[in-house]
Write a protein that holds these residues in place. Structure first.
Motif, PDB file in Angstrom:
ATOM      1  N   TRP A   1       0.801  -1.198  -0.192  1.00  0.00           N
ATOM      2  CA  TRP A   1      -0.148  -0.143  -0.016  1.00  0.00           C
ATOM      3  C   TRP A   1       0.870   1.343   0.063  1.00  0.00           C
ATOM      4  N   GLN A   2       2.080   1.107   0.363  1.00  0.00           N
ATOM      5  CA  GLN A   2       2.974   2.425   0.747  1.00  0.00           C
ATOM      6  C   GLN A   2       3.121   3.192  -0.653  1.00  0.00           C
ATOM      7  N   GLU A   3       3.496   2.412  -1.721  1.00  0.00           N
ATOM      8  CA  GLU A   3       3.597   2.991  -3.282  1.00  0.00           C
ATOM      9  C   GLU A   3       2.331   3.837  -3.529  1.00  0.00           C
ATOM     10  N   HIS A   4       0.994   3.208  -3.170  1.00  0.00           N
ATOM     11  CA  HIS A   4      -0.028   3.765  -3.676  1.00  0.00           C
ATOM     12  C   HIS A   4      -0.410   4.984  -2.689  1.00  0.00           C
ATOM     13  N   ALA A   5       0.002   4.822  -1.532  1.00  0.00           N
ATOM     14  CA  ALA A   5      -0.379   6.048  -0.624  1.00  0.00           C
ATOM     15  C   ALA A   5       0.401   7.299  -0.914  1.00  0.00           C
ATOM     16  N   ALA A   6       1.643   6.926  -1.306  1.00  0.00           N
ATOM     17  CA  ALA A   6       2.693   8.103  -1.889  1.00  0.00           C
ATOM     18  C   ALA A   6       1.984   8.822  -2.935  1.00  0.00           C
TER      19      ALA A   6
ATOM     20  N   LYS B   1      -7.610  13.490  -1.047  1.00  0.00           N
ATOM     21  CA  LYS B   1      -6.611  12.678  -0.969  1.00  0.00           C
ATOM     22  C   LYS B   1      -6.828  11.266  -0.549  1.00  0.00           C
ATOM     23  N   VAL B   2      -7.462  11.282   0.776  1.00  0.00           N
ATOM     24  CA  VAL B   2      -7.748  10.097   1.414  1.00  0.00           C
ATOM     25  C   VAL B   2      -8.700   9.001   0.589  1.00  0.00           C
ATOM     26  N   PHE B   3      -9.601   9.918   0.134  1.00  0.00           N
ATOM     27  CA  PHE B   3     -10.637   9.330  -0.592  1.00  0.00           C
ATOM     28  C   PHE B   3     -10.071   8.499  -2.034  1.00  0.00           C
ATOM     29  N   ALA B   4      -9.245   9.297  -2.701  1.00  0.00           N
ATOM     30  CA  ALA B   4      -8.731   9.047  -4.006  1.00  0.00           C
ATOM     31  C   ALA B   4      -7.633   7.555  -3.727  1.00  0.00           C
ATOM     32  N   PHE B   5      -7.121   7.438  -2.458  1.00  0.00           N
ATOM     33  CA  PHE B   5      -6.217   6.497  -2.120  1.00  0.00           C
ATOM     34  C   PHE B   5      -7.005   5.181  -1.865  1.00  0.00           C
ATOM     35  N   LEU B   6      -8.126   5.508  -1.304  1.00  0.00           N
ATOM     36  CA  LEU B   6      -8.834   4.370  -0.983  1.00  0.00           C
ATOM     37  C   LEU B   6      -9.411   3.798  -2.152  1.00  0.00           C
ATOM     38  N   SER B   7      -9.893   4.563  -2.886  1.00  0.00           N
ATOM     39  CA  SER B   7     -10.527   4.234  -4.489  1.00  0.00           C
ATOM     40  C   SER B   7      -9.594   3.382  -5.151  1.00  0.00           C
ATOM     41  N   SER B   8      -8.495   3.676  -5.342  1.00  0.00           N
ATOM     42  CA  SER B   8      -7.446   3.226  -6.154  1.00  0.00           C
ATOM     43  C   SER B   8      -7.258   1.629  -5.428  1.00  0.00           C
ATOM     44  N   MET B   9      -7.162   1.728  -4.140  1.00  0.00           N
ATOM     45  CA  MET B   9      -6.796   0.178  -3.424  1.00  0.00           C
ATOM     46  C   MET B   9      -7.892  -0.624  -3.712  1.00  0.00           C
ATOM     47  N   SER B  10      -9.183   0.075  -3.575  1.00  0.00           N
ATOM     48  CA  SER B  10     -10.281  -0.952  -3.860  1.00  0.00           C
ATOM     49  C   SER B  10     -10.524  -1.461  -5.213  1.00  0.00           C
ATOM     50  N   ALA B  11     -10.060  -0.558  -6.116  1.00  0.00           N
ATOM     51  CA  ALA B  11      -9.592  -1.119  -7.698  1.00  0.00           C
ATOM     52  C   ALA B  11      -8.799  -1.982  -7.771  1.00  0.00           C
ATOM     53  N   LEU B  12      -7.738  -1.963  -7.010  1.00  0.00           N
ATOM     54  CA  LEU B  12      -6.656  -3.038  -7.175  1.00  0.00           C
ATOM     55  C   LEU B  12      -6.983  -4.220  -6.470  1.00  0.00           C
ATOM     56  N   THR B  13      -7.456  -4.322  -5.333  1.00  0.00           N
ATOM     57  CA  THR B  13      -7.734  -5.405  -4.494  1.00  0.00           C
ATOM     58  C   THR B  13      -9.144  -6.152  -5.039  1.00  0.00           C
ATOM     59  N   GLY B  14     -10.216  -5.513  -5.659  1.00  0.00           N
ATOM     60  CA  GLY B  14     -11.602  -5.949  -5.791  1.00  0.00           C
ATOM     61  C   GLY B  14     -12.345  -6.199  -4.368  1.00  0.00           C
ATOM     62  N   LEU B  15     -11.721  -5.703  -3.407  1.00  0.00           N
ATOM     63  CA  LEU B  15     -12.456  -6.017  -2.000  1.00  0.00           C
ATOM     64  C   LEU B  15     -13.111  -4.768  -1.537  1.00  0.00           C
TER      65      LEU B  15
ATOM     66  N   TYR C   1     -19.294  15.406   1.461  1.00  0.00           N
ATOM     67  CA  TYR C   1     -18.993  15.143   0.190  1.00  0.00           C
ATOM     68  C   TYR C   1     -20.112  14.259  -0.469  1.00  0.00           C
ATOM     69  N   SER C   2     -20.647  14.430  -1.744  1.00  0.00           N
ATOM     70  CA  SER C   2     -21.559  13.880  -2.348  1.00  0.00           C
ATOM     71  C   SER C   2     -21.352  12.472  -2.546  1.00  0.00           C
ATOM     72  N   SER C   3     -22.473  11.615  -3.015  1.00  0.00           N
ATOM     73  CA  SER C   3     -22.188  10.176  -3.031  1.00  0.00           C
ATOM     74  C   SER C   3     -21.572  10.168  -4.285  1.00  0.00           C
ATOM     75  N   ASP C   4     -21.337  10.885  -5.274  1.00  0.00           N
ATOM     76  CA  ASP C   4     -20.631  10.626  -6.539  1.00  0.00           C
ATOM     77  C   ASP C   4     -19.078  10.942  -6.484  1.00  0.00           C
ATOM     78  N   SER C   5     -18.648  11.641  -5.293  1.00  0.00           N
ATOM     79  CA  SER C   5     -17.396  11.860  -5.106  1.00  0.00           C
ATOM     80  C   SER C   5     -16.533  10.588  -5.147  1.00  0.00           C
ATOM     81  N   ILE C   6     -15.252  10.884  -5.633  1.00  0.00           N
ATOM     82  CA  ILE C   6     -14.128   9.459  -5.754  1.00  0.00           C
ATOM     83  C   ILE C   6     -14.045   8.935  -4.267  1.00  0.00           C
ATOM     84  N   GLY C   7     -14.126   8.000  -4.380  1.00  0.00           N
ATOM     85  CA  GLY C   7     -13.939   7.092  -2.965  1.00  0.00           C
ATOM     86  C   GLY C   7     -14.996   7.128  -2.173  1.00  0.00           C
ATOM     87  N   PHE C   8     -16.174   7.617  -2.402  1.00  0.00           N
ATOM     88  CA  PHE C   8     -17.269   7.735  -1.493  1.00  0.00           C
ATOM     89  C   PHE C   8     -17.818   6.381  -1.003  1.00  0.00           C
ATOM     90  N   GLU C   9     -17.617   5.419  -1.866  1.00  0.00           N
ATOM     91  CA  GLU C   9     -18.103   4.215  -1.619  1.00  0.00           C
ATOM     92  C   GLU C   9     -17.633   3.517  -0.582  1.00  0.00           C
TER      93      GLU C   9
END
Length: 313
Positions: A24-29, A48-62, A125-133
């Motif tokens: 996760w460190q590289e994605h966080a950076a 930025k937290v939302f974007a990080f979590l969104s990318s990790m969800s896409a990466l893992t599928g979890l 933040y609205s429900s269509d924001s990145i990482g909201f889910e």
């Protein structure tokens, strides 16, 4: 930015990643979240937290939000929050009053829905924001874990409301789709509270009543449905008493609400790059034209004009 998150909130996610050997460190950076922020708590822009979590969800599928939420522990993240708290009712009241220490963009309250108590929460933040889910699932299950501390580890809410339009197939063990209501205005979990429960006991008797009310209005004014009846029910004061006390202080509820929204709008226009539509949502407006009319009435300028004037080099 007006909306920030404490990096302590990322600890359950990091715990989840490391338990599954997910790097996760590289994605966080990439999202300007240094790994040292985990050891040294700090505030970072929420987007930025939302974007990080969104990318990790896409990466893992979890459904990383839900699973991290089950690992969350308010008392571990904020050790002194629940000092001298012995009952569930006291814990709920303490959580609500201390929420600004945990996140600057999440509002928490209790509300009866169809005669049943719910612990409610809503992000700015609205429900269509990145990482909201992922952050919505995290809030849901983190609050459930908070309740389990007092209601028992086997406890589950009968009903869960979310602002999402779909259910992620990867839910924590023991939870079913039948428990979850979609497309709500705010998230909520059903809880059991005593009939005479009040979050803010005897607010009207406070020696600094007016200052208390102003702070509370500032906390809740960005909710789209915020009105005097809802607010008075929240704090256990009659509408007539509220109006009478505000009149004694030469103001009105509408004035306090508009002032709170105006302050939030000005701060966002000056200190963020959020779009006008996003700022309208932050201030409680689902219709940008209504926000534009209100802002012009408050300031004598349009929101874009105010931003250009206030952000000149």
């Amino acid at each position: 930015m007006i909306n920030t998150s404490n990096t302590l909130n990322l600890l359950p996610f990091i715990q989840l990643f490391e338990s599954k050997n997910i790097p996760w460190q590289e994605h966080a950076a990439r999202h300007d979240i240094p790994s040292t922020a985990i050891d040294t708590p700090s505030w970072v822009p929420s987007y930025k937290v939302f974007a990080f979590l969104s990318s990790m969800s896409a990466l893992t599928g979890l459904n990383i939000g839900a699973h991290a939420g089950t690992l969350s522990s308010i008392d571990k993240l904020f050790p002194h929050l629940l000092d001298k708290v012995s009952t569930f009712e006291e814990a709920i009241a303490k959580l609500i009053s201390a929420m600004t220490q945990i996140s600057s963009h999440v509002t928490v309250w209790t509300q009866k829905i169809d005669g049943v108590w719910f612990l409610c929460y809503r992000s700015a933040y609205s429900s269509d924001s990145i990482g909201f889910e992922q952050t919505e699932w995290f809030r849901c299950f983190a609050f459930i874990e908070f309740c389990k501390r007092y209601l028992g580890q086997q406890w589950q809410p009968n009903n869960i409301h979310v602002q999402l339009d779909h259910i992620h197939p990867d839910l924590p063990k023991g939870y079913t789709k039948q428990q979850i209501v979609l497309n709500e205005q705010f998230g909520a979990i059903e809880i059991e509270l005593t009939k005479d429960f009040e979050v803010l006991n005897n607010t009207q008797q406070s020696s600094d009543w007016f200052s208390t009310v102003i702070k509370l209005v500032d906390s809740y004014a960005h909710l789209p449905w915020f009105n005097i009846d809802w607010f008075c029910q929240l704090i256990g004061v009659s509408t007539r008493t509220m109006q009478r006390q505000l009149h004694k202080n030469n103001t009105s509820f509408l004035t306090l609400r508009n002032n709170a929204r105006y302050r939030r709008a000005c701060h966002s226009l000056r200190n963020s790059t959020l779009s006008i539509e996003e700022i309208a949502y932050l201030c409680g407006y689902n219709d940008i034209s209504n926000f534009n009319r209100a802002f012009k009435r408050w300031s004598g300028q349009t929101a874009p004009e105010y931003r250009r004037y206030r952000t000149k080099p």
